[in-house]
Design a protein around this motif. Structure first.
Motif, PDB file in Angstrom:
ATOM      1  N   PRO A  29     -18.312  17.637  -9.410  1.00 13.79           N
ATOM      2  CA  PRO A  29     -18.830  17.885 -10.759  1.00 13.79           C
ATOM      3  C   PRO A  29     -19.849  19.014 -10.773  1.00 13.79           C
ATOM      4  CG  PRO A  29     -19.743  15.861  -9.858  1.00 13.79           C
ATOM      5  CD  PRO A  29     -18.690  16.304  -8.906  1.00 13.79           C
ATOM      6  N   THR A  30     -19.787  19.846 -11.791  1.00 15.02           N
ATOM      7  CA  THR A  30     -20.750  20.935 -11.923  1.00 15.02           C
ATOM      8  C   THR A  30     -22.145  20.389 -12.188  1.00 15.02           C
ATOM      9  OG1 THR A  30     -19.015  22.390 -12.775  1.00 15.02           O
ATOM     10  CG2 THR A  30     -21.291  23.046 -13.204  1.00 15.02           C
ATOM     11  N   TYR A  31     -22.220  19.315 -12.986  1.00 13.94           N
ATOM     12  CA  TYR A  31     -23.507  18.696 -13.338  1.00 13.94           C
ATOM     13  C   TYR A  31     -23.457  17.210 -12.980  1.00 13.94           C
ATOM     14  CZ  TYR A  31     -23.198  22.871 -16.256  1.00 13.94           C
ATOM     15  OH  TYR A  31     -22.993  24.153 -16.691  1.00 13.94           O
ATOM     16  N   LYS A  32     -24.472  16.746 -12.253  1.00  9.09           N
ATOM     17  CA  LYS A  32     -24.488  15.357 -11.799  1.00  9.09           C
ATOM     18  C   LYS A  32     -24.406  14.367 -12.945  1.00  9.09           C
ATOM     19  CE  LYS A  32     -26.892  15.865  -7.372  1.00  9.09           C
ATOM     20  NZ  LYS A  32     -28.074  15.469  -6.566  1.00  9.09           N
ATOM     21  N   LYS A  48     -17.442  23.889  -1.000  1.00  9.25           N
ATOM     22  CA  LYS A  48     -17.248  23.690   0.443  1.00  9.25           C
ATOM     23  C   LYS A  48     -17.813  22.356   0.898  1.00  9.25           C
ATOM     24  CE  LYS A  48     -19.344  27.606   1.222  1.00  9.25           C
ATOM     25  NZ  LYS A  48     -19.987  28.764   1.899  1.00  9.25           N
ATOM     26  N   ASN A  49     -18.585  21.711   0.023  1.00  8.67           N
ATOM     27  CA  ASN A  49     -19.229  20.438   0.341  1.00  8.67           C
ATOM     28  C   ASN A  49     -18.684  19.359  -0.589  1.00  8.67           C
ATOM     29  OD1 ASN A  49     -21.228  18.237   0.371  1.00  8.67           O
ATOM     30  ND2 ASN A  49     -22.466  19.640   1.604  1.00  8.67           N
ATOM     31  N   PRO A  50     -18.256  18.198  -0.057  1.00  8.66           N
ATOM     32  CA  PRO A  50     -17.670  17.162  -0.919  1.00  8.66           C
ATOM     33  C   PRO A  50     -18.689  16.431  -1.782  1.00  8.66           C
ATOM     34  CG  PRO A  50     -17.824  16.367   1.336  1.00  8.66           C
ATOM     35  CD  PRO A  50     -18.224  17.811   1.371  1.00  8.66           C
ATOM     36  N   ASP A  51     -19.983  16.590  -1.492  1.00  8.32           N
ATOM     37  CA  ASP A  51     -21.004  15.803  -2.172  1.00  8.32           C
ATOM     38  C   ASP A  51     -21.837  16.588  -3.177  1.00  8.32           C
ATOM     39  OD1 ASP A  51     -20.362  13.499  -0.603  1.00  8.32           O
ATOM     40  OD2 ASP A  51     -21.455  14.405   1.068  1.00  8.32           O
ATOM     41  N   ARG A  52     -21.706  17.889  -3.189  1.00  2.02           N
ATOM     42  CA  ARG A  52     -22.525  18.695  -4.098  1.00  2.02           C
ATOM     43  C   ARG A  52     -21.878  20.056  -4.295  1.00  2.02           C
ATOM     44  NH1 ARG A  52     -25.140  22.426  -0.923  1.00  2.02           N
ATOM     45  NH2 ARG A  52     -25.322  21.895   1.307  1.00  2.02           N
TER      46      ARG A  52
END
Length: 385
Positions: free
Chosen positions: A228-231, A202-206
């Motif tokens: 991405p699931t993992y940064k 729901k969030n484009p950044d995380r």
């Protein structure tokens, strides 16, 4: 409206796919139940007018289809664009061609669907070979799969970008060969792709997971993003690699076959009789028997040793026979022979493995590309130098 493409009969192939256990992830699923290909109608493209209209392509998606549609519609709301729903590699290619009929070239492509570093798995039906790859198009002729090389290099504008939201399209970058890098090199564009898995958020950044994702309707107004699931395995920018040290415009510095092609051509390799466009090496084209002989003859002065019974000049050559040709030529030069084995190729694989000259995934393949033949030949030559 249907764009005018048709699915062909399809069968499974052995490929690495990102496996997930939850619907909210954006990776491909493995399936094993045989079923006939299903003809899926492709709706008329949904167009939102904007300057430099983006091309938005949604893969069939399997259980995640509704979420991919929602993510694409969220992107369209914010950036405009034309949406195509596709269910095979053939339909992916047809969608790009349809778009360029109206817009001439593509300024940006945004893909929502499954994928990995080998291909985009546009179709998620059981045992349907309907992906999009960077391979010789002749390999896909009997299936609904397709190759990026079926499109012109000029499909995209000079400053165009491509973003792949499917999992792992850049996995291993920059050390390993990836679909993302091949696309960037071929179309001369910047590619944005993830090194690891992606998921819906729901969030484009995380990562902000969506509750009850499997009940989300494709007609929902909820904004959904792919993140991405993992940064540490997030999206990376992949730029086209520079041309290598040869005259060939399609051999780039850093590609796995770059050094081999450079070294072999400096020693006299000339395959121009098979390629009317002498500015291209065509590294991803399947090597013919005659071309394989040309590679082999660089390693030995005795042309009689570079032959395999049963082939015509234009026949594609099995990778095992390409290996046999090179090994026999080398050993005959030293008046040596391999001890026979059952099956016959076991001795050749064993010898080549001991010498560490085999190309990647050699034992998993049947046909061989010109780039792979260059690698194998140069690996053989390095044993002699």
């Amino acid at each position: 409206m249907r764009i005018g493409f048709q699915k062909r009969m399809a069968i499974p192939i052995a490929i690495g796919i990102c496996i997930v256990g939850i619907l909210s992830a954006g990776c491909a699923e493995k399936k094993s139940i045989l079923q006939a290909p299903v003809l899926v109608p492709v709706p008329a493209p949904v167009i939102v007018k904007a300057q430099n209209i983006p091309l938005i392509i949604i893969g069939e998606g399997g259980p995640s289809r509704g979420l991919f549609i929602q993510a694409a519609q969220t992107y369209q709301k914010k950036h405009g664009g034309t949406i195509y729903n596709v269910g095979s590699g053939d339909e992916f290619i047809a969608a790009v061609r349809n778009f360029t009929k109206s817009h001439k070239t593509v300024s940006h492509l945004e893909y929502f669907g499954h994928g990995n570093a080998i291909g985009l798995y546009v179709n998620q039906e059981a045992n349907i070979h309907g992906g999009l790859y960077a391979n010789d198009p002749s390999l896909n002729g009997s299936y609904s799969a397709a190759s990026i090389y079926e499109l012109p290099e000029t499909t995209f504008q000079p400053d165009a970008t491509i973003r792949f939201n499917g999992c792992n399209v850049a996995e291993g970058y920059p050390e390993k060969d990836t679909l993302g890098q091949r696309v960037a090199n071929y179309f001369h564009v910047k590619v944005i792709a993830p090194k690891g898995p992606t998921e819906f958020s729901k969030n484009p950044d995380r990562v902000d997971r969506i509750d009850h994702a499997n009940f989300i309707s494709a007609n929902s107004t909820l904004d959904i993003y792919m993140v991405p699931t993992y940064k540490e395995q997030g999206f990376v920018e992949i730029k086209p690699q520079e041309q290598g040290g040869t005259k060939f415009t399609d051999v780039h510095r850093g590609e796995i076959f770059d050094t081999a092609v450079t070294e072999l051509t400096s020693r006299g390799l000339d395959l121009s009789m098979q390629n009317s466009n002498q500015k291209k090496f065509l590294p991803h084209t399947l090597v013919t028997y005659r071309e394989a002989q040309g590679f082999c003859r660089i390693t030995t002065k005795d042309q009689k040793t570079c032959s395999i019974p049963g082939y015509k000049n234009q026949d594609r050559i099995r990778n095992l026979h390409a290996l046999k040709m090179l090994v026999d030529a080398k050993l005959k030069k030293k008046q040596q022979n391999l001890k026979p084995s059952t099956p016959w190729h076991k001795a050749y694989i064993s010898w080549a493995t001991t010498k560490n000259i085999l190309t990647a995934d050699f034992t998993q393949k049947k046909w061989y590309t010109r780039g792979e033949m260059a690698e194998l030949t140069w690996n053989m030559m390095k044993l002699q130098e």
